[in-house]
Motif scaffolding. Structure first.
Motif, PDB file in Angstrom:
ATOM      1  N   PRO A   1      69.484  77.091  44.046  1.00 20.45           N
ATOM      2  CA  PRO A   1      69.196  75.920  43.205  1.00 20.45           C
ATOM      3  C   PRO A   1      70.150  74.744  43.453  1.00 20.45           C
ATOM      4  O   PRO A   1      69.815  73.602  43.157  1.00 20.45           O
ATOM      5  N   ALA A   2      71.314  75.005  44.034  1.00 19.79           N
ATOM      6  CA  ALA A   2      72.252  73.926  44.320  1.00 19.79           C
ATOM      7  C   ALA A   2      71.710  72.968  45.389  1.00 19.79           C
ATOM      8  O   ALA A   2      72.216  71.854  45.541  1.00 19.79           O
TER       9      ALA A   2
ATOM     10  N   LYS B   1      62.209  72.511  38.673  1.00 19.74           N
ATOM     11  CA  LYS B   1      62.236  73.962  38.902  1.00 19.74           C
ATOM     12  C   LYS B   1      63.637  74.492  39.188  1.00 19.74           C
ATOM     13  O   LYS B   1      63.951  75.648  38.874  1.00 19.74           O
ATOM     14  N   ALA B   2      64.531  73.684  39.735  1.00 18.78           N
ATOM     15  CA  ALA B   2      65.890  74.147  40.044  1.00 18.78           C
ATOM     16  C   ALA B   2      66.680  74.432  38.773  1.00 18.78           C
ATOM     17  O   ALA B   2      67.566  75.292  38.772  1.00 18.78           O
ATOM     18  N   ILE B   3      66.357  73.755  37.687  1.00 21.32           N
ATOM     19  CA  ILE B   3      67.081  73.981  36.427  1.00 21.32           C
ATOM     20  C   ILE B   3      66.762  75.367  35.891  1.00 21.32           C
ATOM     21  O   ILE B   3      67.658  76.160  35.584  1.00 21.32           O
TER      22      ILE B   3
ATOM     23  N   VAL C   1      77.139  75.905  38.196  1.00 22.66           N
ATOM     24  CA  VAL C   1      76.110  75.325  39.074  1.00 22.66           C
ATOM     25  C   VAL C   1      74.892  74.927  38.247  1.00 22.66           C
ATOM     26  O   VAL C   1      74.334  73.840  38.428  1.00 22.66           O
ATOM     27  N   HIS C   2      74.475  75.791  37.324  1.00 20.91           N
ATOM     28  CA  HIS C   2      73.318  75.488  36.471  1.00 20.91           C
ATOM     29  C   HIS C   2      73.546  74.198  35.678  1.00 20.91           C
ATOM     30  O   HIS C   2      72.662  73.334  35.612  1.00 20.91           O
ATOM     31  N   ILE C   3      74.703  74.066  35.085  1.00 20.67           N
ATOM     32  CA  ILE C   3      74.998  72.860  34.302  1.00 20.67           C
ATOM     33  C   ILE C   3      74.965  71.625  35.198  1.00 20.67           C
ATOM     34  O   ILE C   3      74.367  70.601  34.834  1.00 20.67           O
ATOM     35  N   ALA C   4      75.577  71.730  36.366  1.00 24.53           N
ATOM     36  CA  ALA C   4      75.585  70.588  37.290  1.00 24.53           C
ATOM     37  C   ALA C   4      74.177  70.246  37.763  1.00 24.53           C
ATOM     38  O   ALA C   4      73.801  69.066  37.822  1.00 24.53           O
ATOM     39  N   VAL C   5      73.376  71.261  38.080  1.00 22.10           N
ATOM     40  CA  VAL C   5      71.991  71.027  38.511  1.00 22.10           C
ATOM     41  C   VAL C   5      71.203  70.369  37.382  1.00 22.10           C
ATOM     42  O   VAL C   5      70.458  69.402  37.603  1.00 22.10           O
TER      43      VAL C   5
ATOM     44  N   VAL D   1      69.505  66.739  38.273  1.00 20.88           N
ATOM     45  CA  VAL D   1      68.066  66.492  38.404  1.00 20.88           C
ATOM     46  C   VAL D   1      67.353  66.374  37.065  1.00 20.88           C
ATOM     47  O   VAL D   1      66.238  65.852  37.004  1.00 20.88           O
ATOM     48  N   GLY D   2      67.974  66.843  35.996  1.00 19.00           N
ATOM     49  CA  GLY D   2      67.307  66.813  34.697  1.00 19.00           C
ATOM     50  C   GLY D   2      67.685  65.649  33.819  1.00 19.00           C
ATOM     51  O   GLY D   2      66.870  65.169  33.025  1.00 19.00           O
TER      52      GLY D   2
END
Length: 193
Positions: free
Chosen positions: A29-30, A44-46, A86-90, A94-95
């Motif tokens: 997802p990164a 979708k990456a989130i 990584v999730h928070i940064a993604v 993008v969100g």
């Protein structure tokens, strides 16, 4: 001797390739960082990055309860923490276009309470501190008071459960509902001994 070295080399290369593939799969997802910042909370990456965090957490949470295998779980626990960051940064990239106000508004729209975004920040901070403590002073980490262990992991369980219910679809609600019931059963049956 030559044959033994060749077999060892092949085994080493195979292991390195397998670990590289696993690393890529976990952190795929990164790749969203290759895209320009956006305001698409449904990207979708989130969701993909969130699922990875929860899955690793599901396997790593026994670090708090299974003292005998805790040393082996530190790496998995730290991996979960890294995936959370990584999730928070993604999600921000993008969100929410790196806007805290956009993240706050999205949290308000979906969960009904915008300040819930601060719970996510505290969640990340607690996990980072917990992982650093596990690596920096493992003996102290294992001897910490049981109430602190239960408070940390109870908080994690609360946040992850709510995230699965509020932000997840029906499949994640069912899967993680079963997981949470199973965790409760295992804890009640004395898994922590």
């Amino acid at each position: 001797m030559v044959r033994a070295r060749r077999v060892q080399f092949v085994s080493t290369v195979t292991a390195a390739l397998a670990l590289s593939a696993l690393f890529f799969a976990l952190f795929a997802p990164a790749l969203a960082f290759l895209e320009p910042p956006a305001h698409d909370p449904a990207h979708k990456a989130i969701r993909s990055s969130a699922v990875r965090v929860v899955l690793v957490w599901c396997f790593a949470w026994p670090i708090a309860l299974a003292r005998t295998v805790a040393a082996r779980l530190r790496a998995l626990w730290t991996l979960g923490c890294a995936l959370l960051l990584v999730h928070i940064a993604v999600a921000f990239h993008v969100g929410h276009g790196w806007s805290h106000a956009a993240a706050w508004e999205h949290t308000r729209q979906v969960g009904g309470y915008g300040d819930g975004v601060f719970v996510n920040y505290v969640f990340a901070l607690v996990w980072v501190v917990d992982a650093v403590w596990a690596w920096g002073a493992f003996g102290s980490y294992l001897r910490r008071p049981p109430w602190l262990t239960w408070a940390v992991h109870g908080f994690f369980l609360f946040v992850i459960f709510n995230a699965a219910v509020v932000f997840g679809g029906w499949v994640s609600r069912v899967v993680f509902g079963v997981f949470f019931v199973t965790c409760g059963y295992r804890i009640a049956r004395g898994y922590h001994r």
